[in-house]
Scaffold this motif. Structure first.
Motif, PDB file in Angstrom:
ATOM      1  N   ALA A  25     -78.886  14.819  58.474  1.00 31.40           N
ATOM      2  CA  ALA A  25     -79.464  13.543  58.894  1.00 31.40           C
ATOM      3  C   ALA A  25     -78.407  12.441  58.921  1.00 31.40           C
ATOM      4  O   ALA A  25     -78.582  11.431  59.610  1.00 31.40           O
ATOM      5  N   ASP A  26     -77.294  12.630  58.180  1.00 37.01           N
ATOM      6  CA  ASP A  26     -76.278  11.588  58.130  1.00 37.01           C
ATOM      7  C   ASP A  26     -75.272  11.701  59.275  1.00 37.01           C
ATOM      8  O   ASP A  26     -74.392  10.848  59.417  1.00 37.01           O
TER       9      ASP A  26
ATOM     10  N   ARG B  90     -75.112  15.974  54.753  1.00 36.48           N
ATOM     11  CA  ARG B  90     -76.499  16.175  55.165  1.00 36.48           C
ATOM     12  C   ARG B  90     -76.600  15.979  56.669  1.00 36.48           C
ATOM     13  O   ARG B  90     -76.010  15.062  57.228  1.00 36.48           O
TER      14      ARG B  90
ATOM     15  N   GLU C 195     -89.179  22.785  57.108  1.00 33.70           N
ATOM     16  CA  GLU C 195     -88.549  21.636  57.747  1.00 33.70           C
ATOM     17  C   GLU C 195     -88.707  21.651  59.258  1.00 33.70           C
ATOM     18  O   GLU C 195     -88.909  20.620  59.881  1.00 33.70           O
ATOM     19  N   GLN C 196     -88.533  22.830  59.860  1.00 32.08           N
ATOM     20  CA  GLN C 196     -88.426  22.883  61.310  1.00 32.08           C
ATOM     21  C   GLN C 196     -88.878  24.264  61.802  1.00 32.08           C
ATOM     22  O   GLN C 196     -88.070  25.079  62.206  1.00 32.08           O
TER      23      GLN C 196
ATOM     24  N   TYR D 203     -75.806  11.463  66.364  1.00 32.64           N
ATOM     25  CA  TYR D 203     -76.627  12.295  67.232  1.00 32.64           C
ATOM     26  C   TYR D 203     -75.771  13.320  67.972  1.00 32.64           C
ATOM     27  O   TYR D 203     -76.145  14.487  68.106  1.00 32.64           O
TER      28      TYR D 203
ATOM     29  N   PRO E  18     -82.805  18.421  59.146  1.00 33.30           N
ATOM     30  CA  PRO E  18     -82.153  17.168  58.766  1.00 33.30           C
ATOM     31  C   PRO E  18     -81.857  17.058  57.279  1.00 33.30           C
ATOM     32  O   PRO E  18     -80.871  16.441  56.896  1.00 33.30           O
ATOM     33  N   ALA E  19     -82.687  17.684  56.449  1.00 30.57           N
ATOM     34  CA  ALA E  19     -82.507  17.513  55.008  1.00 30.57           C
ATOM     35  C   ALA E  19     -81.429  18.450  54.453  1.00 30.57           C
ATOM     36  O   ALA E  19     -80.979  18.276  53.331  1.00 30.57           O
TER      37      ALA E  19
ATOM     38  N   GLN F  23     -74.964  16.104  65.766  1.00 35.24           N
ATOM     39  CA  GLN F  23     -76.130  16.958  65.559  1.00 35.24           C
ATOM     40  C   GLN F  23     -76.336  17.912  66.725  1.00 35.24           C
ATOM     41  O   GLN F  23     -76.684  19.074  66.554  1.00 35.24           O
TER      42      GLN F  23
END
Lengths: 249, 289, 311
Positions: free
Chosen positions: A146-147, A144, C192-193, A150, A92-93, A153
């Protein structure tokens, strides 16, 4: 020719709960197999066993003719046995581009390099651009993770799996939680790679499974009820009783 | 025979101390997912309070509740600020914050209590030795073993067998649901931290008779308690008991068998154990995927 | 293009200036003090590779630094103070220990990793403390020969300062390239994962081993010069409390920024040197500043500086 993936007699218990009993299944090169069954049937557990995230109590897994039972997940992935998870599992980062590049570099064998970083990055970036263009995501790649929504993603998650150029791709409910349009875009991306890649698809959406799969395997309470063509499965009385129920009537 | 029994009792008394200190740490860790590196400071505060109390001439047995209360008060203050804000933060931030707090507390205690080694004047009832198979053994250590076992049992009953404990364990699993049942989880968590701090102070009071009190002891005890909890598998009650026994026996018997390199042997044994069982004695049954 | 060149050249020029000015102006005491900041800062920066990129909080980093210091000192005592020999002996010893640690932490994370590195570090300390014949025990090793390179003696404070500065610059360049390279990205991914990394075919164990080797090599290079500042090395350079101090320095400076490590080590050592001249309570100062930074500046002074520069 032996099948691409061969699962023989897999059993797995969590304490007193038998999650899988005596599952045997084969996936042929290039085919699309749908894996369906009510919640708790053991579909995801089977994925975890096949990809090495769980050790089975009994049984054996062969991939491309060789046993993989003793290999950790990363070695299996390196052989082309690639999976996604029930939820989008991304970084996510990091940026979208960096997410995909992580997969691309590993595929090129550059994942752990320190020297010669520039060429590794250039190669990976070129591949990422291709994947992004093919995906039709309206994104530049610098965002990013996370932005992103869903649905986006999940598509990125799938693109990471595809960047590994898998021989067999295991998708765990790839369309769950997506809108109709997003689900269709995701399946279009999958189908573009369909010809080269064998596919095992867990999905609750009956239309997707029956519409896209060559064969369907039905699981119920840790057992494999039936494997066959969509027509045969649809007609099977046991399957109707256990799973399709009123839906089929 | 007598020698072996005395060594086993030595190990047991050390284990009892580690158990009490470790339980304070593991209670907040397992129930609140909070790493409290200031626990060693609570311990040392308890030691100092007990030493001063025992020197004051007041009834000796009140030294233990006094140490409990002093450390619990310090815990209550720190819980309000800044611990409370860090319950939901990652472990790394908790480690940093509480380590910083422990540095501050350590220096404040050095300021207040001085830098020399303080040994408590034990009451007559706890002084002296008993003879076991003709070997002398300090009475105080037997007292430690007894108190450790009783307090450990009480704590287990409190957390495992009472409604309060059940609410607490439920709050760890799903804070939101417990709150919808009308239970104030903030107060619940505050109570656990205060209990844990008090337990630290109480262990310090008990430990003072064995280890005395001096600047730097807070860190030594903290490290041993951390090792105990980690070897035990982070936070299950049985795991912490097992961890305390492993660490207590490893440190005691490595001193008996390898006096020159006692710590090397003991640390190697613990490290080796963590290599074989990377998640400790009682690993929580987590499903990764 | 020109701006990009400028933005890369400017920090480099500033760093060179920061080295040249004290070298020309500062007195011997301050030069030694700055050299200590640079050497410890380099070690802290190598810890930042583990903590900042990998989320691997090690409480055994001083063991790498201190083992290198002892190896360098022992080599110098027996074979003379040739710079390359000293650097090679120290860095080699640190790499060996780092390999051991890297293998040990393959399967552990979080608190388990913290305790495992602490245990390994303390084993190294016990050896340094008790192996009197080689390490001098509690007294440490004194009377080291001065550093030299061929015909030049490198024992004046100015030479030591420049040496430390050169090492810091080289180490910083190395660490930056590590972070930017695929291995550095993989280290972030594993933080992170980790599950996703396995599913992508990455071995987190191998990632960690490499990160530990890189960090150990850099810490070892800094550690090998450290004894020559005061021609002395003692067991406290291996002790876990130095590891904890390094973490404090890193957090004050800013986790993940690399250059913040030097800032953090400067602030800490300045507090230790100057505040302790006025009051015995300098550790209280350090503790309060540390807690304030954790509360208010989670990215440390370097993070605050970056934010301020961006406006």
């Amino acid at each position: 020719m032996s099948p691409l993936l061969e699962i023989a007699g897999i059993g797995k218990s969590f304490g007193a709960f038998r999650a899988l009993s005596d599952i045997s299944l084969a996936v042929e090169e290039g085919e699309t197999l749908g894996l369906i069954g009510p919640n708790g049937a053991g579909k995801t557990t089977l994925f975890n066993v096949v990809t090495g995230f769980l050790r089975p109590d009994s049984g054996a897994v062969r991939f491309a003719g060789a046993p993989v039972d003793r290999l950790p997940p990363e070695k299996r992935a390196a052989l082309g046995l690639v999976r996604t998870f029930q939820k989008a599992m991304v970084f996510p980062a990091l940026s979208l581009r960096e997410n995909l590049a992580m997969a691309a570099r590993q595929r090129a064998g550059h994942g752990l390099r320190w020297l010669g970083a520039r060429t590794c990055h250039a190669e990976a970036d070129a591949k990422v651009e291709r994947l992004l263009a093919e995906s039709g995501l309206p994104r530049g790649g610098g965002e990013r993770m996370a932005d992103l929504s869903y649905g986006e993603q999940r598509i990125a998650d799938l693109l990471m799996a595809l960047a590994l150029e898998p021989r067999l791709l295991l998708l765990d409910e790839p369309t769950a939680g997506l809108s109709q349009a997003e689900a269709e875009r995701l399946l279009r991306i999958v189908r573009r790679h369909d010809s080269r890649t064998a596919l095992v698809l867990i999905a609750h959406d009956i239309d997707i499974v029956f519409g896209h799969c060559d064969r369907i395997a039905v699981m119920h309470l840790g057992r494999l009820l039936r494997t066959g063509t969509p027509q045969a499965v649809r007609a099977d009385a046991a399957v109707r009783a256990a799973y399709l129920g009123s839906l089929a009537d | 025979m007598g020698y072996a029994i005395v060594q086993v009792l030595n190990a047991l008394s050390f284990s009892a101390l580690l158990l009490l200190t470790g339980l304070g740490l593991s209670v907040v860790l397992s129930l609140m997912n909070f790493v409290n590196l200031a626990h060693g400071a609570f311990y040392l505060l308890g030691s100092y309070v007990a030493v001063l109390w025992l020197a004051s001439g007041a009834p000796w047995w009140l030294a233990f509740p006094a140490a409990f209360l002093a450390a619990a008060l310090a815990g209550a203050l720190l819980e309000r600020f800044p611990f409370r804000r860090f319950y939901a933060r990652p472990h790394l931030m908790q480690v940093l914050l509480t380590y910083g707090i422990s540095v501050i507390l350590a220096d404040l205690m050095r300021w207040g209590f001085g830098a020399q080694i303080l040994t408590p004047e034990l009451p007559a009832a706890l002084r002296g030795v008993v003879f076991l198979f003709d070997m002398p053994f300090p009475l105080y250590r037997l007292f430690l073993i007894g108190v450790g076992a009783v307090l450990g049992l009480l704590l287990w009953l409190l957390l495992d067998r009472t409604l309060w404990g059940a609410a607490l364990r439920a709050a760890v699993t799903d804070r939101g649901i417990v709150e919808t049942l009308g239970i104030d989880t903030r107060r619940l968590f505050a109570a656990v931290l205060v209990l844990s701090a008090g337990l630290g102070g109480l262990s310090g009071a008990l430990g003072a008779g064995m280890l005395a009190a001096y600047p730097g002891l807070d860190e030594e005890v903290l490290i041993l308690a951390l090792i105990t909890v980690v070897v035990g598998g982070l936070g299950s009650f049985g795991g912490t008991v097992a961890g305390a026994l492993v660490v207590g026996f490893a440190l005691t018997f490595s001193k008996v068998w390898f006096p020159e390199f006692a710590n090397v042997v003991a640390f190697s044994a613990m490290a080796g154990f963590l290599l074989l069982r990377p998640h400790g004695f009682v690993a929580p049954p987590l499903r990764q995927v | 293009m020109r701006r990009a060149l400028l933005s890369r050249a400017a920090p480099m020029a500033a760093a060179l200036l920061a080295l040249a000015l004290p070298a020309a102006l500062a007195g011997p005491f301050h030069l030694r003090f700055l050299a200590e900041i640079l050497l410890l800062g380099t070690a802290v920066m190598s810890l930042d590779l583990l903590v900042g990129s990998g989320g691997l909080v090690s409480l055994g980093h001083a063991a790498l630094f201190g083992t290198a210091a002892y190896a360098a000192a022992v080599a110098a005592l027996h074979l003379g103070g040739n710079l390359l020999l000293v650097l090679g002996a120290g860095t080699g010893a640190a790499l060996l220990l780092a390999a051991l640690m890297g293998v040990a932490i393959m399967r552990s994370s979080h608190l388990f990793l913290l305790i495992l590195t602490l245990l390994l570090g303390q084993i190294a300390w016990e050896v340094a403390f008790h192996w009197r014949a080689v390490t001098g025990g509690a007294d440490g090793l004194r009377g080291l020969p001065p550093l030299s390179l061929g015909p030049w003696r490198l024992d004046g404070p100015r030479a030591l300062f420049l040496l430390a500065g050169g090492l810091a610059l080289a180490a910083h360049a190395l660490a930056r390239s590590f972070v930017a390279a695929p291995i550095g990205r993989a280290l972030v991914g594993a933080r992170e994962q980790p599950l996703r990394m396995s599913a992508l075919g990455y071995s987190t164990a191998r990632i960690r081993l490499r990160a530990m080797l890189a960090a150990g090599g850099i810490a070892g290079a800094a550690g090998s010069l450290y004894p020559f500042l005061n021609l002395y090395v003692g067991p406290q350079s291996v002790h876990w409390s130095l590891s904890a101090t390094m973490i404090i320095m890193l957090v004050i400076g800013g986790v993940g920024s690399l250059w913040g490590a030097f800032l953090g080590s400067a602030v800490y050592l300045a507090l230790q040197t100057y505040v302790s001249a006025y009051t015995d309570r300098w550790q209280l100062f350090v503790g309060v500043i540390f807690v304030l930074i954790v509360l208010l500046l989670p990215h440390g002074l370097a993070g605050a500086a970056a934010r301020w520069r961006r406006g």
